[in-house]
Scaffold this active site. Structure first.
Site, PDB file in Angstrom:
ATOM      1  N   ASP A  83      71.708  39.234  46.592  1.00  0.00           N
ATOM      2  CA  ASP A  83      71.332  38.365  45.484  1.00  0.00           C
ATOM      3  C   ASP A  83      70.740  37.067  46.022  1.00  0.00           C
ATOM      4  O   ASP A  83      71.346  36.400  46.862  1.00  0.00           O
ATOM      5  CB  ASP A  83      72.577  38.079  44.631  1.00  0.00           C
ATOM      6  CG  ASP A  83      72.266  37.330  43.357  1.00  0.00           C
ATOM      7  OD1 ASP A  83      71.145  37.467  42.844  1.00  0.00           O
ATOM      8  OD2 ASP A  83      73.164  36.605  42.861  1.00  0.00           O
ATOM      9  N   HIS A  84      69.569  36.703  45.564  1.00  0.00           N
ATOM     10  CA  HIS A  84      68.909  35.441  45.942  1.00  0.00           C
ATOM     11  C   HIS A  84      68.744  35.294  47.456  1.00  0.00           C
ATOM     12  O   HIS A  84      69.120  34.275  48.036  1.00  0.00           O
ATOM     13  CB  HIS A  84      69.662  34.231  45.384  1.00  0.00           C
ATOM     14  CG  HIS A  84      69.519  34.072  43.902  1.00  0.00           C
ATOM     15  ND1 HIS A  84      68.346  33.686  43.302  1.00  0.00           N
ATOM     16  CD2 HIS A  84      70.409  34.262  42.904  1.00  0.00           C
ATOM     17  CE1 HIS A  84      68.516  33.634  41.996  1.00  0.00           C
ATOM     18  NE2 HIS A  84      69.756  33.994  41.722  1.00  0.00           N
ATOM     19  N   ASP A 105      64.078  35.725  46.890  1.00  0.00           N
ATOM     20  CA  ASP A 105      63.876  34.673  45.895  1.00  0.00           C
ATOM     21  C   ASP A 105      62.951  33.595  46.451  1.00  0.00           C
ATOM     22  O   ASP A 105      63.374  32.672  47.137  1.00  0.00           O
ATOM     23  CB  ASP A 105      65.219  34.054  45.490  1.00  0.00           C
ATOM     24  CG  ASP A 105      65.059  33.027  44.378  1.00  0.00           C
ATOM     25  OD1 ASP A 105      63.908  32.792  43.936  1.00  0.00           O
ATOM     26  OD2 ASP A 105      66.071  32.456  43.942  1.00  0.00           O
ATOM     27  N   GLU A 135      61.289  37.193  42.147  1.00  0.00           N
ATOM     28  CA  GLU A 135      61.437  36.344  40.963  1.00  0.00           C
ATOM     29  C   GLU A 135      60.191  35.504  40.729  1.00  0.00           C
ATOM     30  O   GLU A 135      59.608  34.951  41.670  1.00  0.00           O
ATOM     31  CB  GLU A 135      62.662  35.422  41.111  1.00  0.00           C
ATOM     32  CG  GLU A 135      62.929  34.566  39.890  1.00  0.00           C
ATOM     33  CD  GLU A 135      64.281  33.861  39.932  1.00  0.00           C
ATOM     34  OE1 GLU A 135      64.454  32.895  39.163  1.00  0.00           O
ATOM     35  OE2 GLU A 135      65.160  34.273  40.704  1.00  0.00           O
ATOM     36  N   HIS A 181      71.764  29.484  35.480  1.00  0.00           N
ATOM     37  CA  HIS A 181      72.840  29.754  36.427  1.00  0.00           C
ATOM     38  C   HIS A 181      74.074  28.901  36.117  1.00  0.00           C
ATOM     39  O   HIS A 181      73.970  27.789  35.599  1.00  0.00           O
ATOM     40  CB  HIS A 181      72.388  29.453  37.859  1.00  0.00           C
ATOM     41  CG  HIS A 181      71.413  30.451  38.395  1.00  0.00           C
ATOM     42  ND1 HIS A 181      71.725  31.773  38.580  1.00  0.00           N
ATOM     43  CD2 HIS A 181      70.121  30.315  38.790  1.00  0.00           C
ATOM     44  CE1 HIS A 181      70.679  32.411  39.073  1.00  0.00           C
ATOM     45  NE2 HIS A 181      69.693  31.554  39.203  1.00  0.00           N
ATOM     46  N   HIS A 214      68.719  36.915  35.459  1.00  0.00           N
ATOM     47  CA  HIS A 214      69.753  36.184  36.193  1.00  0.00           C
ATOM     48  C   HIS A 214      70.410  35.175  35.246  1.00  0.00           C
ATOM     49  O   HIS A 214      69.908  34.882  34.170  1.00  0.00           O
ATOM     50  CB  HIS A 214      69.131  35.440  37.368  1.00  0.00           C
ATOM     51  CG  HIS A 214      68.748  36.319  38.514  1.00  0.00           C
ATOM     52  ND1 HIS A 214      69.326  36.230  39.754  1.00  0.00           N
ATOM     53  CD2 HIS A 214      67.839  37.323  38.603  1.00  0.00           C
ATOM     54  CE1 HIS A 214      68.798  37.132  40.561  1.00  0.00           C
ATOM     55  NE2 HIS A 214      67.881  37.807  39.878  1.00  0.00           N
ATOM     56  N   GLY A 215      71.543  34.622  35.675  1.00  0.00           N
ATOM     57  CA  GLY A 215      72.190  33.565  34.907  1.00  0.00           C
ATOM     58  C   GLY A 215      72.604  33.998  33.518  1.00  0.00           C
ATOM     59  O   GLY A 215      72.472  33.240  32.555  1.00  0.00           O
ATOM     60  N   SER A 217      75.713  35.009  32.325  1.00  0.00           N
ATOM     61  CA  SER A 217      77.108  34.931  31.904  1.00  0.00           C
ATOM     62  C   SER A 217      77.205  34.255  30.539  1.00  0.00           C
ATOM     63  O   SER A 217      76.392  33.399  30.196  1.00  0.00           O
ATOM     64  CB  SER A 217      77.950  34.163  32.926  1.00  0.00           C
ATOM     65  OG  SER A 217      78.164  34.941  34.091  1.00  0.00           O
TER      66      SER A 217
END
Length: 312
Positions: A83-84, A105, A135, A181, A214-215, A217
Site C-alpha cells: 500500500d502506497h 504512489d 494513483e 485518509h 483509498h481513505g 473508513s
C-alpha cells in the site's frame, strides 16, 4: 490456494458489481481477524502492507504470517499488496519478497514523473505476474507515511486517466473523488459525499478498468465513544458514508481500502478490556477480544459495503 494477484478477482468484481476489501495489516491478530472473517464468508480479500507496517513488523515476519493465513484459508483468494509504495525501489523489494500486488504512489509528483516511475514498476512487476496499482489525484488526510493538507488535496482529472493508463500499463487506478485518509475526515455538520460523477466519467473513459478507493473508513462513532469513555480524547469526526461506498462498489470501484476503522475497533476493545480488568497483564487476554473486534468489523465491511461475501 497460493497467494494470487488481483487480476482475476478484479475482473469478477467489475462484472459482478461488487468490490474487494483491502485491509491494512500490522500484526498477527489483525491478519487472523481479517482472514477468519473472509474465510467464513467465502470472500476474496486483499491484505495490504504500508511502508510503516514493513518498518514496524519486519517484511519477513509479515510475509510469513500471511502465508500462514493462506494455509489456514485454502478456499479463498488472498492477495498480498504493498500500500502506497513511495518508490520503484520499495515496490521491487516487495515483489522480491513475494508480494503479489504493489501500489506505486506517485500522486504527489508531476504527471510525467508519475507516469515514468509507474511504468518502470510495471515493467518489473509484470515479469513476475505481479499486478500494479497507481494513483491519480491526491487525497487529503494522514495515514502512516501519507500526509496531505486538506487544501492540497485534488480530485482526479478524468481527462488524464486514459493517457496515464495507456502510458504506464498499470492494472488498476486509485482516484480521488472525496475520500480522505485517517480518522479525522470531516467535522460534524459536514455532509461528506463522493463525487460519483467523476467516477462515472472515469469509467466511461476506461471501460471495464478496475478503480480503487483509498481513505474509505467510515469512522464509527461507537468506537470513538468507547475510546473517550476509557481515557481517550478523540474529537468527533465523520467518515465516508457506507451507502456512498456501496454505490461506488456497484459502479467501477473494485477495491476499497480500510485501515482506520480496524485501528479504532482494536483500540476501543483494548481500552475497554483494561478498564474492566485493570489487574490483567497477559497479552492473550486483551488481544483475543481485540482480534474478534477486527473480525467483526471486517465481516461488516464485506457484507454491507463491499458485497463480496460468497464471491470466493
Amino acid at each position: 490456494m497460493a497467494l494470487v494477484n488481483t487480476k482475476e478477482m478484479f475482473k469478477k468484481a467489475y462484472e459482478g458489481g461488487y468490490a474487494i476489501g483491502a485491509f491494512n495489516v500490522n500484526n498477527m491478530e489483525i491478519i487472523q481477524g481479517i482472514t477468519e472473517a473472509a474465510g467464513e464468508l467465502k470472500a476474496p480479500v486483499i491484505l495490504q502492507v504500508s511502508k510503516g507496517a514493513r518498518a514496524y513488523a519486519n517484511p519477513t515476519y509479515l510475509v510469513k504470517l500471511v502465508e500462514a493465513a493462506v494455509a489456514q484459508n485454502p478456499d479463498i483468494p488472498i492477495t498480498l499488496h504493498l500500500d502506497h509504495g513511495p518508490s520503484y525501489e520499495m515496490c521491487k523489494a516487495c515483489i522480491d519478497d513475494g508480494f503479489t500486488s504493489v501500489m506505486f504512489d506517485g500522486s504527489s509528483k508531476p504527471f510525467e514523473e508519475n507516469v515514468a516511475e509507474a511504468a518502470k514498476v510495471v515493467e518489473y512487476a509484470h515479469k513476475y505476474n505481479v499486478t500494479v496499482e497507481a494513483e491519480l489525484g491526491t487525497l487529503g488526510g494522514v495515514e502512516d507515511e501519507v500526509s496531505v493538507e486538506a487544501d492540497k488535496a485534488m480530485y482526479t482529472d478524468p481527462e488524464q486517466v486514459q493517457d496515464f493508463v495507456n502510458q504506464t500499463g498499470v492494472d488498476s487506478l486509485a482516484i480521488a473523488i472525496g475520500t480522505s485518509h485517517g480518522a479525522y475526515k470531516f467535522k460534524p455538520g459536514q455532509d461528506p459525499k463522493l463525487r460519483l460523477d467523476i467516477l462515472e466519467e472515469v469509467s466511461k473513459r476506461l471501460p471495464g478498468f478496475p478503480i480503487v478507493l483509498h481513505g474509505a473508513s467510515s469512522v464509527p462513532q461507537e468506537f470513538v465513544n468507547i475510546i473517550n469513555q476509557y481515557g481517550g480524547n478523540m474529537p468527533n469526526a465523520i467518515g465516508i458514508p457506507e451507502s456512498e461506498l456501496r454505490k461506488a462498489a456497484k459502479m467501477a470501484v473494485c477495491k476499497i481500502n480500510v485501515d482506520s476503522d480496524i485501528r479504532l475497533a482494536m483500540t476501543a476493545s483494548i481500552r475497554k478490556y483494561f478498564a474492566e480488568h485493570p489487574d490483567h497483564f497477559d497479552p492473550r487476554q486483551y488481544l483475543a477480544p481485540a482480534r474478534q473486534a477486527v473480525k467483526d468489523m471486517v465481516a461488516h465491511k464485506i457484507t454491507e459495503v463491499m458485497g463480496c461475501d460468497g464471491k470466493a
